[in-house]
Enzyme design. Structure first.
Site, mmCIF file in Angstrom:
data_model
loop_
_atom_site.group_PDB
_atom_site.id
_atom_site.type_symbol
_atom_site.label_atom_id
_atom_site.label_comp_id
_atom_site.label_asym_id
_atom_site.label_seq_id
_atom_site.Cartn_x
_atom_site.Cartn_y
_atom_site.Cartn_z
ATOM 1 C CE1 TYR A 77 -46.395 27.064 9.053
ATOM 2 C CE2 TYR A 77 -46.271 26.334 6.698
ATOM 3 C CZ TYR A 77 -46.837 25.932 8.046
ATOM 4 O OH TYR A 77 -47.709 25.212 8.422
ATOM 5 C CE LYS A 89 -60.181 31.501 14.127
ATOM 6 N NZ LYS A 89 -61.361 30.906 14.299
ATOM 7 C CG ASP A 126 -63.361 28.410 12.830
ATOM 8 O OD1 ASP A 126 -62.966 29.038 11.695
ATOM 9 O OD2 ASP A 126 -63.622 28.642 13.471
ATOM 10 C CG ASP A 145 -48.476 23.309 5.582
ATOM 11 O OD1 ASP A 145 -48.498 22.063 4.766
ATOM 12 O OD2 ASP A 145 -47.530 23.172 6.463
ATOM 13 C CG ASP A 190 -51.133 17.585 3.425
ATOM 14 O OD1 ASP A 190 -50.740 17.883 2.616
ATOM 15 O OD2 ASP A 190 -50.327 17.246 4.636
#
Ligand code: NAD
Length: 355
Positions: free
Chosen positions: A140, A190, A222, A246, A250
């Site tokens: 980001y 990852k 994942d 992020d 959520d």
């Protein structure tokens, strides 16, 4: 003790929910013998209207002069279309995080016992986890580019970069929080694909040796997304980089029921930390005494625990919230069809009465 708290009420339901949280803080002050002084700070859409900028000059300095910041929410359709960054409420959010050095975002997702039935999962009702998301690095904040190629048309790229220092400071936050909770830490990466994740894992393993009392595990992102809906009760503290955090935070918030219940904290190495509900300004219900103030009230509990080291005061708030929910009181967002519904002010009053 005396504490000075910056209040950024913001837009939409922000002023309503912060208003109730302030009354709860005052009740805690009376009960435990603390004095709270409040400093109102204009930020977001209301600041665009008042001074032409969502992040007025001097905002960070005013916040730095306080011990903590409580934020309602900023933004709304009225200010959604400008291409001028000064006229966009989101600019203020990114700027304040950057200026206050808030690199760690703490997002608890706990299913309140009285609301177990609002959890969409069939089996696991024992959910109480904390996602620690790195907030100021990664993709980001990396270099972005968009360019024309000779044979593949237009191309775009976003660079994901992490330094050893950035990983170590957020990793340490994860281990320290695990020590305060049930001494279990999952680090999400990852590492089977990304070089940033391989560095992340290398540093987390080095830190794990310093915290032998914390049970540590690596989880691929994942798999983490899958496990969060399969068996969220297996997690306690989960630490991860910005984009994975992020998305996963959520996901975790949805399994606990309502957006109106969940608090968050953003902290750095120095005061002040910033505390806010995870929801936005909810323009659809603003000014109607419909908003659930619990997420903001629980954000105050986080402020007491993480900025002021006042765990008894934090627990008193959390227990007051649970007591009111156990008695069956519901705002519209958490009520089942046919249940009696109360408003923002009444919910705040009931929680205060328990203190
Ligand atoms: P939102 O969280 O404001 O609302 C989503 C839905 O949840 C709405 O139906 C709303 O009524 C409901 N809701 C939210 N909080 C509630 C509460 N406390 N009690 C009861 N119901 C509640 O998200 P959105 O609609 O996508 O965004 C609205 C505005 O808020 C946008 O301008 C967005 O940019 C902004 N926003 C700000 C922040 C922030 O300040 N940190 C975060 C998210 C969104």
């Amino acid at each position: 003790m005396n504490y000075k708290i910056a209040l950024i009420k913001g837009d939409g339901i922000g002023p309503e929910v912060v208003g109730e949280a302030v009354k709860v803080m005052d009740a805690i002050g009376e009960k435990f013998g603390h004095q709270f002084e409040y400093v109102d700070i204009l930020m977001g859409g209301c600041a665009i209207d008042a001074v032409g900028k969502s992040y007025p000059d001097g905002t960070a300095e005013k916040c730095r002069a306080c011990d903590a910041v409580l934020l309602g929410a900023v933004g709304g359709p009225k200010w959604g279309h400008s291409t001028d960054p000064d006229k966009r409420p989101e600019t203020a959010l990114l700027s304040i995080r950057k200026d206050l050095g808030l690199y760690a975002n703490l997002r608890p997702a706990a299913l309140r016992p009285a609301l177990a039935e609002s959890c969409p999962l069939k089996n696991d009702k024992n959910i109480d986890l904390m996602i620690v998301r790195e907030l100021t690095g990664g993709v980001y904040f990396g270099k972005r580019d968009r360019y024309q190629t000779e044979d593949r048309g237009e191309e775009a790229s976003d660079l994901m970069a992490y330094s050893e220092k950035e990983i170590e400071r957020i990793g340490r936050r994860g281990f320290e929080l695990a020590r305060l909770r049930s001494k279990k830490l999952a680090s999400v990466d990852k590492a089977n694909v990304l070089e940033t994740s391989r560095l992340w894992r290398q540093i987390m393993h080095r830190l794990a040796e310093e915290y032998p009392d914390v049970a540590y595990e690596d989880v691929l992102v994942d798999n983490a997304a899958m496990q969060l809906v399969r068996d969220p009760g297996q997690f306690d503290v989960v630490v991860t980089e910005n984009m994975f955090g992020d998305i996963l935070s959520d996901e975790a918030s949805m399994i606990t029921g309502s957006i109106g219940l969940l608090p968050s904290a953003s902290i750095g190495d120095t005061a002040p930390g910033l505390y806010e509900p995870i929801h936005g300004s909810a323009p659809d219900i603003a000014g109607q005494d419909k908003a659930n103030p619990i997420a903001t009230i629980l954000s105050v509990a986080m402020m007491f625990r993480y900025s002021f080291d006042l765990p008894a005061e934090a627990k008193a708030i959390e227990e007051a919230v649970d007591a009111v929910l156990n008695e069956g009181w519901r705002t519209a967002d958490i009520a089942k069809p046919g249940e009696e519904v109360i408003g923002t002010v009444k919910m705040g009053e009931l929680i205060r009465a328990k203190l």
